[in-house]
Motif scaffolding. Structure first.
Motif, PDB file in Angstrom:
ATOM      1  N   GLY A  19       0.782  -1.221   0.000  1.00 45.72           N
ATOM      2  CA  GLY A  19       0.000   0.000   0.000  1.00 45.72           C
ATOM      3  C   GLY A  19       0.815   1.272   0.000  1.00 45.72           C
ATOM      4  O   GLY A  19       0.319   2.343   0.376  1.00 45.72           O
ATOM      5  N   MET A  20       2.064   1.202  -0.463  1.00 47.34           N
ATOM      6  CA  MET A  20       2.976   2.332  -0.338  1.00 47.34           C
ATOM      7  C   MET A  20       3.465   2.820  -1.695  1.00 47.34           C
ATOM      8  O   MET A  20       3.574   2.063  -2.653  1.00 47.34           O
ATOM      9  CB  MET A  20       4.184   1.915   0.520  1.00 47.34           C
ATOM     10  CG  MET A  20       3.816   1.459   1.920  1.00 47.34           C
ATOM     11  SD  MET A  20       5.043   0.359   2.687  1.00 47.34           S
ATOM     12  CE  MET A  20       6.394   1.481   2.959  1.00 47.34           C
ATOM     13  N   TYR A  21       3.763   4.111  -1.744  1.00 46.93           N
ATOM     14  CA  TYR A  21       4.489   4.707  -2.860  1.00 46.93           C
ATOM     15  C   TYR A  21       5.961   4.796  -2.465  1.00 46.93           C
ATOM     16  O   TYR A  21       6.293   4.824  -1.272  1.00 46.93           O
ATOM     17  CB  TYR A  21       3.977   6.114  -3.177  1.00 46.93           C
ATOM     18  CG  TYR A  21       2.614   6.136  -3.828  1.00 46.93           C
ATOM     19  CD1 TYR A  21       2.476   6.216  -5.210  1.00 46.93           C
ATOM     20  CD2 TYR A  21       1.461   6.050  -3.063  1.00 46.93           C
ATOM     21  CE1 TYR A  21       1.225   6.222  -5.810  1.00 46.93           C
ATOM     22  CE2 TYR A  21       0.205   6.057  -3.652  1.00 46.93           C
ATOM     23  CZ  TYR A  21       0.098   6.137  -5.023  1.00 46.93           C
ATOM     24  OH  TYR A  21      -1.149   6.138  -5.622  1.00 46.93           O
ATOM     25  N   GLY A  22       6.827   4.843  -3.462  1.00 48.56           N
ATOM     26  CA  GLY A  22       8.241   4.951  -3.157  1.00 48.56           C
ATOM     27  C   GLY A  22       9.004   5.629  -4.278  1.00 48.56           C
ATOM     28  O   GLY A  22       8.599   5.569  -5.447  1.00 48.56           O
ATOM     29  N   MET A  23      10.093   6.293  -3.915  1.00 50.38           N
ATOM     30  CA  MET A  23      11.010   6.883  -4.885  1.00 50.38           C
ATOM     31  C   MET A  23      12.432   6.617  -4.426  1.00 50.38           C
ATOM     32  O   MET A  23      12.753   6.767  -3.234  1.00 50.38           O
ATOM     33  CB  MET A  23      10.790   8.393  -5.032  1.00 50.38           C
ATOM     34  CG  MET A  23       9.473   8.761  -5.679  1.00 50.38           C
ATOM     35  SD  MET A  23       9.410  10.526  -6.062  1.00 50.38           S
ATOM     36  CE  MET A  23       7.722  10.673  -6.624  1.00 50.38           C
ATOM     37  N   PRO A  66       1.528   1.531  -5.150  1.00 49.86           N
ATOM     38  CA  PRO A  66       0.906   0.330  -4.586  1.00 49.86           C
ATOM     39  C   PRO A  66       0.535  -0.695  -5.646  1.00 49.86           C
ATOM     40  O   PRO A  66       0.479  -1.894  -5.356  1.00 49.86           O
ATOM     41  CB  PRO A  66      -0.346   0.882  -3.893  1.00 49.86           C
ATOM     42  CG  PRO A  66      -0.002   2.292  -3.555  1.00 49.86           C
ATOM     43  CD  PRO A  66       0.849   2.760  -4.701  1.00 49.86           C
ATOM     44  N   GLN A  67       0.296  -0.235  -6.888  1.00 54.17           N
ATOM     45  CA  GLN A  67      -0.161  -1.130  -7.936  1.00 54.17           C
ATOM     46  C   GLN A  67       0.941  -1.584  -8.891  1.00 54.17           C
ATOM     47  O   GLN A  67       0.794  -2.612  -9.553  1.00 54.17           O
ATOM     48  CB  GLN A  67      -1.267  -0.457  -8.771  1.00 54.17           C
ATOM     49  CG  GLN A  67      -2.527  -0.123  -8.002  1.00 54.17           C
ATOM     50  CD  GLN A  67      -2.419   1.161  -7.198  1.00 54.17           C
ATOM     51  OE1 GLN A  67      -1.644   2.049  -7.540  1.00 54.17           O
ATOM     52  NE2 GLN A  67      -3.188   1.249  -6.123  1.00 54.17           N
ATOM     53  N   PRO A  91       3.047   5.826   2.711  1.00 59.34           N
ATOM     54  CA  PRO A  91       3.502   6.119   4.071  1.00 59.34           C
ATOM     55  C   PRO A  91       4.630   5.175   4.479  1.00 59.34           C
ATOM     56  O   PRO A  91       4.922   4.225   3.753  1.00 59.34           O
ATOM     57  CB  PRO A  91       2.231   5.876   4.908  1.00 59.34           C
ATOM     58  CG  PRO A  91       1.448   4.878   4.119  1.00 59.34           C
ATOM     59  CD  PRO A  91       1.729   5.172   2.669  1.00 59.34           C
ATOM     60  N   PRO A  92       5.255   5.394   5.637  1.00 60.02           N
ATOM     61  CA  PRO A  92       6.354   4.519   6.061  1.00 60.02           C
ATOM     62  C   PRO A  92       5.859   3.114   6.394  1.00 60.02           C
ATOM     63  O   PRO A  92       4.661   2.884   6.594  1.00 60.02           O
ATOM     64  CB  PRO A  92       6.879   5.209   7.342  1.00 60.02           C
ATOM     65  CG  PRO A  92       6.338   6.589   7.310  1.00 60.02           C
ATOM     66  CD  PRO A  92       5.045   6.508   6.580  1.00 60.02           C
ATOM     67  N   TYR A  93       6.799   2.169   6.454  1.00 64.95           N
ATOM     68  CA  TYR A  93       6.467   0.837   6.963  1.00 64.95           C
ATOM     69  C   TYR A  93       5.880   0.977   8.376  1.00 64.95           C
ATOM     70  O   TYR A  93       6.354   1.787   9.186  1.00 64.95           O
ATOM     71  CB  TYR A  93       7.710  -0.049   7.048  1.00 64.95           C
ATOM     72  CG  TYR A  93       8.161  -0.631   5.731  1.00 64.95           C
ATOM     73  CD1 TYR A  93       7.380  -1.573   5.063  1.00 64.95           C
ATOM     74  CD2 TYR A  93       9.379  -0.265   5.170  1.00 64.95           C
ATOM     75  CE1 TYR A  93       7.793  -2.125   3.866  1.00 64.95           C
ATOM     76  CE2 TYR A  93       9.803  -0.810   3.963  1.00 64.95           C
ATOM     77  CZ  TYR A  93       9.003  -1.746   3.317  1.00 64.95           C
ATOM     78  OH  TYR A  93       9.418  -2.289   2.124  1.00 64.95           O
ATOM     79  N   ASP A  94       4.842   0.188   8.657  1.00 64.06           N
ATOM     80  CA  ASP A  94       4.228   0.168   9.984  1.00 64.06           C
ATOM     81  C   ASP A  94       3.443  -1.131  10.122  1.00 64.06           C
ATOM     82  O   ASP A  94       2.316  -1.236   9.638  1.00 64.06           O
ATOM     83  CB  ASP A  94       3.301   1.370  10.176  1.00 64.06           C
ATOM     84  CG  ASP A  94       2.753   1.466  11.598  1.00 64.06           C
ATOM     85  OD1 ASP A  94       2.843   0.457  12.345  1.00 64.06           O
ATOM     86  OD2 ASP A  94       2.227   2.532  11.970  1.00 64.06           O
ATOM     87  N   ARG A 105       1.475  -2.593   7.146  1.00 59.78           N
ATOM     88  CA  ARG A 105       2.538  -2.283   6.184  1.00 59.78           C
ATOM     89  C   ARG A 105       3.854  -2.861   6.687  1.00 59.78           C
ATOM     90  O   ARG A 105       4.774  -2.134   7.068  1.00 59.78           O
ATOM     91  CB  ARG A 105       2.652  -0.773   5.955  1.00 59.78           C
ATOM     92  CG  ARG A 105       1.412  -0.146   5.336  1.00 59.78           C
ATOM     93  CD  ARG A 105       1.656   1.287   4.912  1.00 59.78           C
ATOM     94  NE  ARG A 105       2.091   2.134   6.014  1.00 59.78           N
ATOM     95  CZ  ARG A 105       1.275   2.764   6.857  1.00 59.78           C
ATOM     96  NH1 ARG A 105      -0.030   2.620   6.730  1.00 59.78           N
ATOM     97  NH2 ARG A 105       1.762   3.532   7.819  1.00 59.78           N
ATOM     98  N   ASP A 106       3.931  -4.177   6.721  1.00 56.27           N
ATOM     99  CA  ASP A 106       5.160  -4.856   7.108  1.00 56.27           C
ATOM    100  C   ASP A 106       5.911  -5.251   5.834  1.00 56.27           C
ATOM    101  O   ASP A 106       5.309  -5.396   4.763  1.00 56.27           O
ATOM    102  CB  ASP A 106       4.847  -6.106   7.934  1.00 56.27           C
ATOM    103  CG  ASP A 106       6.024  -6.522   8.798  1.00 56.27           C
ATOM    104  OD1 ASP A 106       7.086  -5.883   8.709  1.00 56.27           O
ATOM    105  OD2 ASP A 106       5.877  -7.498   9.555  1.00 56.27           O
ATOM    106  N   CYS A 107       7.218  -5.424   5.948  1.00 57.95           N
ATOM    107  CA  CYS A 107       8.034  -5.805   4.791  1.00 57.95           C
ATOM    108  C   CYS A 107       8.071  -7.323   4.683  1.00 57.95           C
ATOM    109  O   CYS A 107       8.380  -8.021   5.646  1.00 57.95           O
ATOM    110  CB  CYS A 107       9.445  -5.247   4.950  1.00 57.95           C
ATOM    111  SG  CYS A 107      10.514  -5.549   3.528  1.00 57.95           S
TER     112      CYS A 107
END
Length: 255
Positions: free
Chosen positions: A106-110, A172-173, A195-198, A203-205
């Motif tokens: 569920g996260m965006y990243g750059m 996320p997609q 958002p950050p991992y939580d 939102r776990d890795c």
């Protein structure tokens, strides 16, 4: 106003734009024009950042880690800033090091390389398998518990990035599951996750292994990937990978 703005550090500008981009979750999405405009501004700022802006000196090329190199982590992380909306820091990879295949639920990243070179392999899960995991064969055969953790997938891209490259972006997609390998020496990249991992928020890795299945469809090479001949199996964090911490020497962020 102009002199004050010109003195603002590059990392402060990036953090400020990241907050503007991701601070209101209900407005974050690729169908929202304001979000897309803000995301493009953030990408433009990231494209310009260099190691010197973060006061990070590129590490000298060292020999590749040799087991048991448990004394020195293959990857370290410099924490820069974190809010409920995003986290920002720098990952530093030693020669030959990898961040194994992992996801960002569920996260965006750059990701923007600031020195060295990385190879990034991006995967996506497919919505559903053809007929479930029972329709394909694996060698060696999988036990039922392993089959239950299988997800059909597709390899979206494999690319190499240097300090001269633009940011690598995930959503996320799309391109949400990736592996990052140091190429030809040590490397470092600035990383933003939103958002950050939580784990408490789901939102776990998770880490994965790529499996190649054999089936009638896989024999039809032009259709193989369409039918999901690649599968991701969730695995524990690989024993050869762990991440240490070190102090960030650059300009502070205040939002």
């Amino acid at each position: 106003m102009m002199p004050q703005d010109s003195m603002t550090s590059a990392v402060q500008k990036i953090a400020k734009q990241a907050l503007a981009t991701f601070r209101i979750p209900s407005l974050v999405g690729e169908h929202n024009k304001v979000f897309m405009d803000n995301q493009n501004k953030l990408k433009s700022l990231l494209a310009e950042v260099r190691a010197v802006d973060l006061k990070i000196v590129p590490r000298a090329t060292e020999s590749a880690p040799v087991p048991p190199a448990r004394l020195v982590p293959p990857v370290t992380y410099m924490h820069i800033y974190e809010t409920d909306a995003f986290s920002m820091g720098v990952f530093l990879l030693k020669t030959g090091a990898s961040i194994p295949l992992h996801d960002h639920p569920g996260m965006y990243g750059m990701l923007k390389v600031i020195y060295g070179k990385v190879r990034i392999s991006c995967f996506d899960r497919l919505d559903k398998p053809r007929d479930g995991a029972s329709g394909v064969q694996f060698n060696p055969p999988l036990v039922p518990l392993q089959k239950s953790s299988l997800r059909p997938s597709v390899l979206r891209s494999v690319g190499e990035y240097t300090a001269e490259s633009g940011p690598c972006v995930l959503s996320p997609q799309r391109d949400n599951i990736h592996q990052i390998d140091a190429v030809d020496g040590p490397t470092a990249f600035l990383d933003i996750l939103a958002p950050p991992y939580d784990p408490d928020e789901g939102r776990d890795c998770h880490y994965y292994k790529v499996l190649h299945a054999s089936s009638e469809a896989a024999d039809r090479k032009s259709e193989a990937q369409e039918h999901g001949d690649l599968w991701l199996m969730e695995i524990p964090q690989p024993s050869e990978f762990w991440c240490g911490g070190e102090s960030y020497p650059g300009p502070k962020v205040s939002l």
